[in-house]
Design a protein around this motif. Structure first.
Motif, PDB file in Angstrom:
ATOM      1  N   CYS A 260      33.380  52.708  31.376  1.00 36.09           N
ATOM      2  CA  CYS A 260      33.310  51.257  31.199  1.00 36.09           C
ATOM      3  C   CYS A 260      34.520  50.562  31.802  1.00 36.09           C
ATOM      4  CB  CYS A 260      33.260  50.896  29.716  1.00 36.09           C
ATOM      5  SG  CYS A 260      31.763  51.422  28.861  1.00 36.09           S
ATOM      6  N   LEU A 261      34.280  49.376  32.321  1.00 35.26           N
ATOM      7  CA  LEU A 261      35.352  48.455  32.685  1.00 35.26           C
ATOM      8  C   LEU A 261      35.414  47.368  31.624  1.00 35.26           C
ATOM      9  CD1 LEU A 261      34.989  47.777  36.522  1.00 35.26           C
ATOM     10  CD2 LEU A 261      36.985  48.755  35.381  1.00 35.26           C
ATOM     11  N   TYR A 262      36.614  47.076  31.131  1.00 37.16           N
ATOM     12  CA  TYR A 262      36.789  45.940  30.221  1.00 37.16           C
ATOM     13  C   TYR A 262      37.499  44.833  30.996  1.00 37.16           C
ATOM     14  CZ  TYR A 262      37.753  42.898  26.396  1.00 37.16           C
ATOM     15  OH  TYR A 262      37.772  41.778  25.610  1.00 37.16           O
ATOM     16  N   ILE A 263      36.964  43.613  30.946  1.00 40.54           N
ATOM     17  CA  ILE A 263      37.424  42.526  31.810  1.00 40.54           C
ATOM     18  C   ILE A 263      37.736  41.293  30.971  1.00 40.54           C
ATOM     19  CG2 ILE A 263      36.799  41.069  33.778  1.00 40.54           C
ATOM     20  CD1 ILE A 263      34.628  43.421  34.304  1.00 40.54           C
ATOM     21  N   GLY A 264      38.970  40.795  31.056  1.00 39.92           N
ATOM     22  CA  GLY A 264      39.347  39.626  30.279  1.00 39.92           C
ATOM     23  C   GLY A 264      40.545  38.897  30.852  1.00 39.92           C
ATOM     24  N   ASP A 265      40.910  37.777  30.211  1.00 39.49           N
ATOM     25  CA  ASP A 265      41.922  36.892  30.789  1.00 39.49           C
ATOM     26  C   ASP A 265      43.155  36.675  29.919  1.00 39.49           C
ATOM     27  OD1 ASP A 265      40.253  35.284  28.972  1.00 39.49           O
ATOM     28  OD2 ASP A 265      41.460  33.610  29.696  1.00 39.49           O
ATOM     29  N   THR A 266      43.241  37.322  28.751  1.00 42.68           N
ATOM     30  CA  THR A 266      44.368  37.072  27.853  1.00 42.68           C
ATOM     31  C   THR A 266      45.013  38.368  27.385  1.00 42.68           C
ATOM     32  OG1 THR A 266      43.090  37.135  25.784  1.00 42.68           O
ATOM     33  CG2 THR A 266      43.175  35.014  26.971  1.00 42.68           C
TER      34      THR A 266
ATOM     35  N   ASN B  71      40.472  52.602  25.320  1.00 43.02           N
ATOM     36  CA  ASN B  71      40.575  53.644  26.354  1.00 43.02           C
ATOM     37  C   ASN B  71      39.639  53.388  27.524  1.00 43.02           C
ATOM     38  OD1 ASN B  71      42.581  55.293  25.042  1.00 43.02           O
ATOM     39  ND2 ASN B  71      40.983  55.914  23.589  1.00 43.02           N
ATOM     40  N   MET B  72      39.553  52.116  27.898  1.00 46.24           N
ATOM     41  CA  MET B  72      38.741  51.716  29.042  1.00 46.24           C
ATOM     42  C   MET B  72      39.639  51.251  30.174  1.00 46.24           C
ATOM     43  SD  MET B  72      35.832  49.487  27.072  1.00 46.24           S
ATOM     44  CE  MET B  72      34.818  50.240  25.775  1.00 46.24           C
ATOM     45  N   ASP B  73      39.219  51.468  31.410  1.00 44.36           N
ATOM     46  CA  ASP B  73      39.915  50.854  32.529  1.00 44.36           C
ATOM     47  C   ASP B  73      39.801  49.343  32.356  1.00 44.36           C
ATOM     48  OD1 ASP B  73      40.487  53.334  33.508  1.00 44.36           O
ATOM     49  OD2 ASP B  73      39.087  53.243  35.204  1.00 44.36           O
ATOM     50  N   THR B  74      40.938  48.685  32.355  1.00 42.99           N
ATOM     51  CA  THR B  74      40.986  47.275  31.981  1.00 42.99           C
ATOM     52  C   THR B  74      41.407  46.414  33.166  1.00 42.99           C
ATOM     53  OG1 THR B  74      41.500  47.877  29.700  1.00 42.99           O
ATOM     54  CG2 THR B  74      42.045  45.633  30.384  1.00 42.99           C
ATOM     55  N   ILE B  75      40.709  45.286  33.310  1.00 36.95           N
ATOM     56  CA  ILE B  75      40.991  44.345  34.391  1.00 36.95           C
ATOM     57  C   ILE B  75      41.430  43.011  33.798  1.00 36.95           C
ATOM     58  CG2 ILE B  75      40.051  43.069  36.350  1.00 36.95           C
ATOM     59  CD1 ILE B  75      38.028  45.263  36.761  1.00 36.95           C
TER      60      ILE B  75
ATOM     61  N   TYR C 240      51.099  43.929  30.216  1.00 39.37           N
ATOM     62  CA  TYR C 240      50.379  44.901  29.382  1.00 39.37           C
ATOM     63  C   TYR C 240      49.892  46.106  30.184  1.00 39.37           C
ATOM     64  CZ  TYR C 240      50.678  41.493  25.696  1.00 39.37           C
ATOM     65  OH  TYR C 240      51.179  40.625  24.748  1.00 39.37           O
ATOM     66  N   ASN C 241      50.189  46.103  31.474  1.00 34.85           N
ATOM     67  CA  ASN C 241      49.858  47.233  32.341  1.00 34.85           C
ATOM     68  C   ASN C 241      48.367  47.598  32.359  1.00 34.85           C
ATOM     69  OD1 ASN C 241      52.614  47.790  33.201  1.00 34.85           O
ATOM     70  ND2 ASN C 241      52.954  48.512  31.095  1.00 34.85           N
ATOM     71  N   PRO C 242      47.495  46.606  32.574  1.00 34.88           N
ATOM     72  CA  PRO C 242      46.091  46.970  32.795  1.00 34.88           C
ATOM     73  C   PRO C 242      45.962  47.725  34.110  1.00 34.88           C
ATOM     74  CG  PRO C 242      46.458  44.688  33.413  1.00 34.88           C
ATOM     75  CD  PRO C 242      47.746  45.168  32.782  1.00 34.88           C
ATOM     76  N   LYS C 243      44.847  48.388  34.302  1.00 33.27           N
ATOM     77  CA  LYS C 243      44.674  49.155  35.538  1.00 33.27           C
ATOM     78  C   LYS C 243      44.632  48.233  36.756  1.00 33.27           C
ATOM     79  CE  LYS C 243      42.426  53.093  37.615  1.00 33.27           C
ATOM     80  NZ  LYS C 243      41.599  54.283  37.364  1.00 33.27           N
ATOM     81  N   TYR C 244      44.019  47.048  36.582  1.00 31.47           N
ATOM     82  CA  TYR C 244      43.905  46.109  37.687  1.00 31.47           C
ATOM     83  C   TYR C 244      44.189  44.684  37.200  1.00 31.47           C
ATOM     84  CZ  TYR C 244      40.871  49.958  39.327  1.00 31.47           C
ATOM     85  OH  TYR C 244      40.350  51.189  39.654  1.00 31.47           O
TER      86      TYR C 244
ATOM     87  N   GLU D  38      36.745  40.745  43.843  1.00 33.52           N
ATOM     88  CA  GLU D  38      37.638  41.904  43.807  1.00 33.52           C
ATOM     89  C   GLU D  38      37.127  42.962  42.831  1.00 33.52           C
ATOM     90  OE1 GLU D  38      41.963  41.011  43.795  1.00 33.52           O
ATOM     91  OE2 GLU D  38      41.317  38.914  43.912  1.00 33.52           O
ATOM     92  N   ILE D  39      36.397  42.541  41.818  1.00 35.69           N
ATOM     93  CA  ILE D  39      35.819  43.506  40.878  1.00 35.69           C
ATOM     94  C   ILE D  39      34.712  44.302  41.570  1.00 35.69           C
ATOM     95  CG2 ILE D  39      34.628  43.791  38.661  1.00 35.69           C
ATOM     96  CD1 ILE D  39      36.049  41.243  37.717  1.00 35.69           C
ATOM     97  N   ILE D  40      33.951  43.630  42.420  1.00 35.68           N
ATOM     98  CA  ILE D  40      32.947  44.342  43.212  1.00 35.68           C
ATOM     99  C   ILE D  40      33.627  45.393  44.076  1.00 35.68           C
ATOM    100  CG2 ILE D  40      31.225  44.118  45.033  1.00 35.68           C
ATOM    101  CD1 ILE D  40      30.598  41.312  43.974  1.00 35.68           C
ATOM    102  N   ASP D  41      34.739  45.034  44.685  1.00 32.04           N
ATOM    103  CA  ASP D  41      35.470  45.982  45.529  1.00 32.04           C
ATOM    104  C   ASP D  41      35.970  47.182  44.721  1.00 32.04           C
ATOM    105  OD1 ASP D  41      35.071  44.309  47.690  1.00 32.04           O
ATOM    106  OD2 ASP D  41      37.018  43.306  47.480  1.00 32.04           O
TER     107      ASP D  41
END
Length: 226
Positions: free
Chosen positions: A164-170, A181-185, A200-204, A211-214
């Protein structure tokens, strides 16, 4: 290859700050307080409406929170009316979602917005039955940054967190995704700065949905080369 994307809602999929700011200012005006700016509102959101109300009252010098209990009820009633006020999808989000669906990647929402309002936002902007799973704030699920809601989604869809990718802005989202334990964007088009997200050192950290598509395409290439 990633099999599921878990999206935060406000500040990630939709620009809803005008709705939230309008509602909190209507609430504050009942007590002759406020208004607060959109920029302050962006800082106060992320941990659910109760924290938003608390932070807003303190910002307006109600340090003892004497209006807090009534303000929660007032905010809830106003938000039923104004939760879609000037809400729109961010540029590139619909293209990203269509890419995910066309590639059989599950799309889900995990928000600290009240559950009914979360569903309303998603269905008005993206249509009903478009997402594979939607979860807003509910009494039986711990609110983000606790990762429980994200883990529940993986169990509902029978998908491992590592897929899973977890995607958020805060900061709340960074803690949630990493805690699950998910790759976080972290996305910079929302309510917080790149610097805050990177701390917070997210993966991306990305500046546009494409860019998420990439990232997903690159993960497919890496797997194929193993």
């Amino acid at each position: 290859m990633y099999k599921c994307c878990i999206f935060d809602l406000d500040g990630t999929l939709v620009d809803s700050i005008k709705a939230i700011n309008h509602t909190i200012n209507l609430t504050l005006s009942k007590y002759n307080l406020g208004p607060i700016s959109e920029e302050n509102c962006k800082i106060f959101v992320g941990d659910g409406y109760k924290k938003l109300v608390e932070r807003s009252l303190i910002h307006c010098k109600d340090y003892d929170l004497k209006h807090y209990k009534d303000a929660l009820l007032t905010y809830t009633e106003y938000f039923k009316i104004y939760c879609m006020y000037k809400v729109k999808a961010y540029d590139g989000i619909k293209d990203l979602l269509n890419y995910l669906k066309n590639n059989n990647i599950k799309i889900t929402v995990l928000s600290n917005k009240p559950h009914k309002r979360t569903i309303e936002n998603v269905e008005v902007i993206f249509g009903s039955e478009y997402f594979d799973y939607i979860s807003g704030e509910r009494n039986n699920i711990k609110r983000k940054p606790n990762p429980e809601g994200a883990i529940i989604i993986t169990r509902k869809l029978n998908i491992s967190p590592k897929d899973c990718l977890y995607i958020g802005d805060t900061d709340t989202d960074m803690k949630t995704g990493i805690g699950a334990n998910m790759d976080t964007i972290g996305v910079t088009w929302g309510f917080r700065s790149r610097e805050e997200l990177e701390s917070y050192n997210p993966k991306y950290v990305v500046d546009h949905p494409k860019e998420i598509i990439d990232i997903i395409k690159k993960s497919c290439v890496e797997i194929n080369n193993l």
